[in-house]
Design a protein around this motif. Structure first.
Motif, short mmCIF file in Angstrom:
data_model
loop_
_atom_site.label_atom_id
_atom_site.label_comp_id
_atom_site.label_asym_id
_atom_site.label_seq_id
_atom_site.Cartn_x
_atom_site.Cartn_y
_atom_site.Cartn_z
N THR A 100 0.83 -1.20 0.00
CA THR A 100 0.00 0.00 0.00
C THR A 100 0.87 1.25 0.00
O THR A 100 2.02 1.24 0.44
CB THR A 100 -0.93 0.05 1.22
OG1 THR A 100 -0.14 0.18 2.41
CG2 THR A 100 -1.81 -1.18 1.30
N THR A 102 0.50 3.82 1.87
CA THR A 102 0.80 4.20 3.25
C THR A 102 2.03 3.46 3.77
O THR A 102 2.95 4.08 4.33
CB THR A 102 -0.41 3.90 4.16
OG1 THR A 102 -1.51 4.71 3.76
CG2 THR A 102 -0.07 4.19 5.62
N ASN A 103 2.07 2.15 3.59
CA ASN A 103 3.20 1.36 4.06
C ASN A 103 4.48 1.69 3.31
O ASN A 103 5.57 1.79 3.90
CB ASN A 103 2.91 -0.14 3.94
CG ASN A 103 1.92 -0.62 4.98
OD1 ASN A 103 1.74 0.03 6.01
ND2 ASN A 103 1.26 -1.73 4.71
N ARG A 106 5.96 5.33 4.40
CA ARG A 106 6.55 5.39 5.74
C ARG A 106 7.77 4.48 5.86
O ARG A 106 8.77 4.84 6.50
CB ARG A 106 5.51 5.02 6.81
CG ARG A 106 5.98 5.37 8.23
CD ARG A 106 4.82 5.50 9.20
NE ARG A 106 5.26 6.12 10.44
CZ ARG A 106 5.63 5.44 11.52
NH1 ARG A 106 5.59 4.11 11.51
NH2 ARG A 106 6.01 6.07 12.61
N TRP A 122 3.95 12.71 10.76
CA TRP A 122 4.03 12.08 9.44
C TRP A 122 2.65 12.06 8.77
O TRP A 122 2.53 12.40 7.58
CB TRP A 122 4.57 10.66 9.59
CG TRP A 122 4.59 9.87 8.32
CD1 TRP A 122 3.84 8.78 8.02
CD2 TRP A 122 5.43 10.10 7.18
NE1 TRP A 122 4.15 8.32 6.76
CE2 TRP A 122 5.11 9.11 6.22
CE3 TRP A 122 6.40 11.05 6.87
CZ2 TRP A 122 5.75 9.04 4.98
CZ3 TRP A 122 7.03 10.99 5.63
CH2 TRP A 122 6.71 10.01 4.71
N THR A 123 1.64 11.69 9.50
CA THR A 123 0.28 11.66 8.95
C THR A 123 -0.14 13.04 8.46
O THR A 123 -0.73 13.19 7.39
CB THR A 123 -0.71 11.14 10.00
OG1 THR A 123 -0.31 9.83 10.42
CG2 THR A 123 -2.12 11.08 9.44
N VAL A 126 1.89 13.83 5.19
CA VAL A 126 1.39 13.08 4.03
C VAL A 126 0.08 13.68 3.54
O VAL A 126 -0.12 13.88 2.33
CB VAL A 126 1.20 11.59 4.38
CG1 VAL A 126 0.49 10.85 3.25
CG2 VAL A 126 2.54 10.93 4.67
N LYS A 127 -0.81 14.00 4.46
CA LYS A 127 -2.10 14.58 4.09
C LYS A 127 -1.91 15.91 3.37
O LYS A 127 -2.54 16.16 2.33
CB LYS A 127 -2.95 14.78 5.35
CG LYS A 127 -4.34 15.35 5.05
CD LYS A 127 -5.15 15.53 6.33
CE LYS A 127 -6.51 16.14 6.01
NZ LYS A 127 -7.32 16.36 7.25
N ALA A 140 -4.17 6.53 -0.51
CA ALA A 140 -3.25 6.10 0.55
C ALA A 140 -3.42 4.62 0.87
O ALA A 140 -2.47 3.95 1.27
CB ALA A 140 -3.47 6.94 1.81
N ALA A 141 -4.62 4.09 0.67
CA ALA A 141 -4.89 2.69 0.98
C ALA A 141 -4.71 1.77 -0.23
O ALA A 141 -4.80 0.55 -0.10
CB ALA A 141 -6.31 2.55 1.53
#
Length: 254
Positions: A100, A102-103, A106, A122-123, A126-127, A140-141
């Motif tokens: 993903t 997201t993974n 990070r 971090w969140t 990213v947003k 993101a997913a």
């Protein structure tokens, strides 16, 4: 200030008929805070230079050097180059099924910095970066680049650029396949990273279209594996008006 220095670089690839020299003595010096554009016809060696800087195993450096702040880049593995501050936005970003966004983001940031970023900050980062690049939050997913359009893949490349904060970004035809709106959004992302003054940019392109948004201080014309001419932004305007014919004619001795 950091410096990426390329000196008299000669690079070959293996073909069915034996080694073929692609780069024939390229020398360039790029400092953080600078934007350099490389322009030239197809087959002139632009993407070979990008891949060689990044450490693609297909390309063999037969002589010359690449250094980053005096350190020998050619002795570094691909991941060591990334940790040292080199970033390549690929011409054809690949899909990574099962991983993903997201993974991936990070994990990559942790590998580059040597420690995991604070989840809360971090969140937020990213947003904000996704909003700036007009990337739908649902991406993101999703798996990295899987089912993405060409323009979406290019936005994700620049998302990585903004989050990873490299010393030097090599953008290999990032403008290819982008419509006008996507080109503007992607260029704004590059400019945000460049405006910090902590990054140098090597922008590889065929066309002056992207240079309307990302303004280079230096333009280099690649022909037949060499820098045929260097100048300021006005050189790109000449290329738009005149094309590459006079450089190609000089290279062949015609």
């Amino acid at each position: 200030m950091s410096t990426l220095e390329i000196k008299d670089l000669h690079v070959s690839i293996e073909t069915e008929t034996g080694p073929k020299e692609i780069l024939k003595g390229v020398s360039l010096t790029i400092n953080t805070g600078e934007t350099h554009a490389i322009m030239g016809p197809n087959g002139s060696g632009k993407s070979t230079l990008a891949s060689t800087i990044a450490g693609h195993p297909r390309y063999e450096v037969t002589s010359g050097s690449i250094t980053l702040d005096g350190e020998n880049v050619l002795e570094m593995s691909v991941d060591e180059r990334a940790r040292a501050g080199l970033f390549l936005a690929m011409q054809y970003p690949v899909e990574i099924p099962g991983v993903t966004m997201t993974n991936f983001l990070r994990t990559a940031k942790t590998a580059i910095d040597g420690e995991a970023p604070s989840l809360r900050h971090w969140t937020k980062d990213v947003k904000a970066a996704m909003e700036g690049l007009k990337i739908d939050p649902s991406f993101a997913a999703r798996n990295v680049n899987e089912g993405f359009s060409g323009g979406e893949k290019k936005r994700v490349e620049i998302l990585q650029l903004e989050l990873f904060k490299p010393k030097f970004a090599v953008l290999d035809e990032t403008d290819s396949g982008l419509d006008v709106d996507a080109l503007r959004v992607v260029s704004e992302g590059v400019n945000r990273a460049q405006d910090t003054g902590a990054m140098g940019t090597l922008l590889i392109t065929h066309y002056t279209r992207i240079l309307q948004y990302i303004k280079p201080q230096f333009v280099h014309v690649f022909v037949d594996g060499k820098v045929a001419e260097s100048g300021g932004a006005e050189l790109a305007d000449r290329l738009e008006a005149e094309g590459y014919e006079r450089f190609e004619t000089a290279a062949t001795g015609a």
